[in-house]
Scaffold this active site. Structure first.
Site, PDB file in Angstrom:
ATOM      1  N   CYS A  93       0.794  -1.212   0.000  1.00 18.99           N
ATOM      2  CA  CYS A  93       0.000   0.000   0.000  1.00 18.99           C
ATOM      3  C   CYS A  93       0.841   1.284   0.000  1.00 18.99           C
ATOM      4  CB  CYS A  93      -1.000  -0.022   1.142  1.00 18.99           C
ATOM      5  SG  CYS A  93      -2.423   1.015   0.801  1.00 18.99           S
ATOM      6  N   HIS A 193      -3.496  -5.611   2.463  1.00 23.95           N
ATOM      7  CA  HIS A 193      -3.095  -5.654   3.882  1.00 23.95           C
ATOM      8  C   HIS A 193      -3.735  -6.888   4.524  1.00 23.95           C
ATOM      9  CE1 HIS A 193      -1.719  -1.430   4.209  1.00 23.95           C
ATOM     10  NE2 HIS A 193      -2.779  -1.059   3.548  1.00 23.95           N
TER      11      HIS A 193
HETATM   12  N1  GLN Z   1      -1.929   6.875   2.322  1.00 26.26           N
HETATM   13  C1  GLN Z   1      -2.093   6.026   1.196  1.00 26.26           C
HETATM   14  C2  GLN Z   1      -3.501   6.079   0.622  1.00 26.26           C
HETATM   15  O1  GLN Z   1      -4.355   6.465   1.252  1.00 26.26           O
HETATM   16  C3  GLN Z   1      -1.729   4.586   1.586  1.00 26.26           C
HETATM   17  C4  GLN Z   1      -2.674   4.032   2.611  1.00 26.26           C
HETATM   18  C5  GLN Z   1      -2.204   2.679   3.136  1.00 26.26           C
HETATM   19  O2  GLN Z   1      -1.020   2.371   3.244  1.00 26.26           O
HETATM   20  N2  GLN Z   1      -3.166   1.847   3.537  1.00 26.26           N
HETATM   21  O3  GLN Z   1      -3.714   5.668  -0.458  1.00 26.26           O
END
Ligand code: GLN
Length: 245
Positions: A93, A193
């Site tokens: 992510c 995740h």
């Molecule tokens: N901040 C990034 C987004 O919102 C990644 C979020 C995350 O790592 N879950 O896309």
């Protein structure tokens, strides 16, 4: 021949239990009698490209990505050297987004990425949240990948950059292309995740095999009893399909 696993900035990049991926690699190695050393890279420290066999970069909120960006970009020469030497990278992510050229948030703030992979991410108007099921393609193998996603970013892969897989349910890279993640040799990026690896032991062993091969150990791993992992994955897949969006 201790296996050296380096999670980058886990104090800032580990949301949605991504640090669990480190534990899974560590434990699956130990169950096979492979000694492991996990050395988290603190913010501002330099990676020794000659002293690492696997790199993990977890997810983070926009604020955390902005906090680590400069330090991460400063590690690009060492990262390039490690990757060129065959060190596998799993980036999840926010970490996945920083594999690319930049992450542009909903306010238009541009966080520089490493540019290790030709991709770019722009936040959309809403967050893409939910259980996700993917058909992953790696080395001619087709595997199921299941987990959870929560991101504002929409990632566009550059020409020639292969996605990690095809979305069966969920949003993946952008909620439109049907693609999830990216894969360039042993560099894997994904929005999944959960953490990712407990419910996807095939991917854990793929990364572990690459790390062992890099360390000069046999990349052939003795099979483990993954019955519970697979029961959990089946349950997660059933929920994801029931939620199909
Ligand atoms: N901040 C990034 C987004 O919102 C990644 C979020 C995350 O790592 N879950 O896309």
């Amino acid at each position: 021949m201790t296996l050296r696993i380096v999670p980058f900035y886990p104090e800032l990049l580990s949301i949605y239990a991504d640090r669990g991926n480190v534990r899974v690699l560590e434990q699956r190695a130990r169950w096979r009698g492979i000694p492991v050393d996990v050395s988290p890279l603190p913010l501002g420290s330099d990676l020794d490209p000659g002293a690492v066999d696997a790199i993990l970069i977890g997810g983070g909120q926009d604020r955390d990505q902005a906090l680590v960006a400069d330090a991460l970009v400063a590690q690009v020469p060492a990262l390039r050297s490690a990757i060129a030497d065959g060190v596998p990278v799993l980036a999840v992510c926010g970490g996945y987004q920083l594999l690319g050229h930049a992450y542009v948030d909903q306010s238009g703030n541009r966080t520089p990425g490493t540019g290790l992979v030709d991709l770019e991410t722009h936040a959309g108007p809403d967050r893409l949240i939910g259980n996700v099921l993917v058909e992953a393609e790696v080395d001619g193998r087709t595997e199921r990948m299941v987990g959870f996603e929560n991101h504002a970013g929409r990632t566009t892969l550059g020409p020639g950059v292969e996605p990690l897989g095809r979305v069966i349910t969920g949003a993946g890279n952008d909620g439109v292309s049907g693609h999830e993640g990216c894969r360039v040799d042993r560099v894997i990026g994904t929005y999944v995740h959960g953490p990712l690896l407990p419910k996807n032991p095939w991917l854990a062993d793929l990364l572990l095999g690459w790390a062992c091969a890099h360390r000069g150990r046999s990349g052939e791993l003795t099979p483990l009893d993954d019955r519970f992992d697979l029961v959990a994955a089946d349950a997660a897949a059933t929920i994801a399909l029931a939620e199909r969006r």
